[in-house]
Design an enzyme around this catalytic site. Structure first.
Site, mmCIF file in Angstrom:
data_model
loop_
_atom_site.group_PDB
_atom_site.id
_atom_site.type_symbol
_atom_site.label_atom_id
_atom_site.label_comp_id
_atom_site.label_asym_id
_atom_site.label_seq_id
_atom_site.Cartn_x
_atom_site.Cartn_y
_atom_site.Cartn_z
ATOM 1 N N ASN A 165 -10.794 -2.790 -6.038
ATOM 2 C CA ASN A 165 -10.010 -1.793 -6.780
ATOM 3 C C ASN A 165 -10.661 -1.368 -8.108
ATOM 4 O OD1 ASN A 165 -6.751 -3.019 -5.674
ATOM 5 N ND2 ASN A 165 -7.999 -1.348 -4.877
ATOM 6 N N ASP A 217 0.829 -1.209 0.000
ATOM 7 C CA ASP A 217 0.000 0.000 0.000
ATOM 8 C C ASP A 217 0.866 1.263 0.000
ATOM 9 O OD1 ASP A 217 -2.282 1.490 0.040
ATOM 10 O OD2 ASP A 217 -2.712 1.201 2.162
HETATM 11 C C1 FPP Z 1 -2.035 0.172 -3.272
HETATM 12 O O1 FPP Z 1 -1.533 1.477 -3.278
HETATM 13 C C2 FPP Z 1 -1.526 -0.547 -4.405
HETATM 14 C C3 FPP Z 1 -2.268 -1.117 -5.383
HETATM 15 C C4 FPP Z 1 -3.739 -1.090 -5.437
HETATM 16 C C5 FPP Z 1 -1.640 -1.772 -6.516
HETATM 17 C C6 FPP Z 1 -0.474 -2.651 -6.173
HETATM 18 C C7 FPP Z 1 0.271 -2.843 -7.380
HETATM 19 C C8 FPP Z 1 1.593 -2.776 -7.500
HETATM 20 C C9 FPP Z 1 2.545 -2.595 -6.410
HETATM 21 C C10 FPP Z 1 2.105 -2.902 -8.839
HETATM 22 C C11 FPP Z 1 3.013 -4.028 -9.006
HETATM 23 C C12 FPP Z 1 2.455 -5.363 -8.897
HETATM 24 C C13 FPP Z 1 2.878 -6.337 -9.694
HETATM 25 C C14 FPP Z 1 2.446 -7.718 -9.471
HETATM 26 C C15 FPP Z 1 3.757 -6.060 -10.811
HETATM 27 P P1 FPP Z 1 -2.554 2.679 -3.396
HETATM 28 O O2 FPP Z 1 -2.693 3.032 -4.813
HETATM 29 O O3 FPP Z 1 -3.830 2.317 -2.725
HETATM 30 O O4 FPP Z 1 -1.809 3.777 -2.613
HETATM 31 P P2 FPP Z 1 -2.469 4.946 -1.775
HETATM 32 O O5 FPP Z 1 -3.141 4.295 -0.595
HETATM 33 O O6 FPP Z 1 -1.302 5.781 -1.390
HETATM 34 O O7 FPP Z 1 -3.441 5.662 -2.664
#
Ligand code: FPP
Length: 241
Positions: A67, A19
């Site tokens: 998501n 996250d």
């Molecule tokens: C949460 O951060 C992250 C995600 C919903 C996506 C996770 C994906 C990756 C790390 C990309 C790589 C994965 C692979 C398998 C290549 P957020 O967007 O919710 O962050 P925030 O809480 O700061 O908004």
């Protein structure tokens, strides 16, 4: 040898809620996808650290069933990132002895992505150094609902008797049926919640919530978190000492 080291398991299962990508990007005045790309690079670094730490199973939460509520641009960008990640990393993962699996419902994913996922699972099927499981369109409640549906079908067809349904039977229907339960669940970015991730499987997992945003979560910090885990006493509801 320290007591914590004596009790180390050689085949730990660590699950990670990655996250903080969006905040990491926003802090730099960049679009959220910039953070997701940086987050993807972290995955490779953390994976490389696993064998030396005795982490045989690494499960990462890449995209949840919730998501889809993000903007269409972010969802499309993430899907494109997953496709490119698989295309770019497949050979490397294979050569490094990584076995890749995907959990989650593939029905809503696009055909091209599903085909890349299938190919990568097949390519790495004989590997055994580290088992990387990528949760994509995954949600624990959705997984349990899908599992229950299949279980009910087996009961209706006479393949399973209702009196044989117990805590040993149900996990066979989960997406994670071939994996051990996680020993440690890590969530980055300072949020202390589990967001529908491996709810059944993590009943006795240890949790670590760290403030670092995922794109900043280094292999060094991963080592520290795993070492802290080794100092914990796990009792599984029993009394020790
Ligand atoms: C949460 O951060 C992250 C995600 C919903 C996506 C996770 C994906 C990756 C790390 C990309 C790589 C994965 C692979 C398998 C290549 P957020 O967007 O919710 O962050 P925030 O809480 O700061 O908004």
């Amino acid at each position: 040898m320290a007591e914590a080291e004596e009790t180390r398991q050689p085949s730990l299962h660590v699950a990670i809620i990655m996250d903080g990508n969006g905040r990491w990007a926003q802090k730099r005045g960049k679009p959220r996808l910039f953070g997701h790309h940086a987050g993807a690079r972290r995955v490779s670094e953390i994976l490389e650290a696993c064998p030396d730490l005795g982490v045989k199973y690494l499960t990462i939460f890449a995209f949840s069933t919730e998501n889809w509520k993000r903007t269409q641009a972010e969802v499309a960008g993430l899907m494109s990132l997953f496709r490119r990640y698989i295309e770019k990393e497949a050979r490397k993962l294979f050569k490094r002895g990584v076995r890749v699996r995907f959990i989650g419902d593939r029905v809503r994913l696009d055909e091209k992505l599903v085909s890349l996922m299938d190919d990568l699972e097949l390519l790495t099927a004989e590997n055994d150094l580290v088992h990387l499981t990528i949760a994509l369109n995954y949600g624990s409640r959705d997984e349990v609902a899908r599992a229950t549906k299949r279980l009910a079908e087996d009961v209706a067809a006479g393949r399973l008797r209702p009196q044989d349904v117990d805590v040993e039977t149900l996990p066979h229907y989960l997406d994670t049926c071939v994996l051990p339960d996680p020993d440690l669940v890590i969530r980055t970015s300072g949020e202390a919640r589990i967001s529908n991730f491996l709810l059944w499987q993590s009943a006795y997992a240890e949790y670590e919530f760290v403030d670092t945003l995922w794109p900043d979560f280094s292999a060094g910090e991963f080592v520290e978190v795993v070492n802290r885990f080794h100092l914990r006493e796990r009792r599984y509801g029993a009394v020790t000492g």
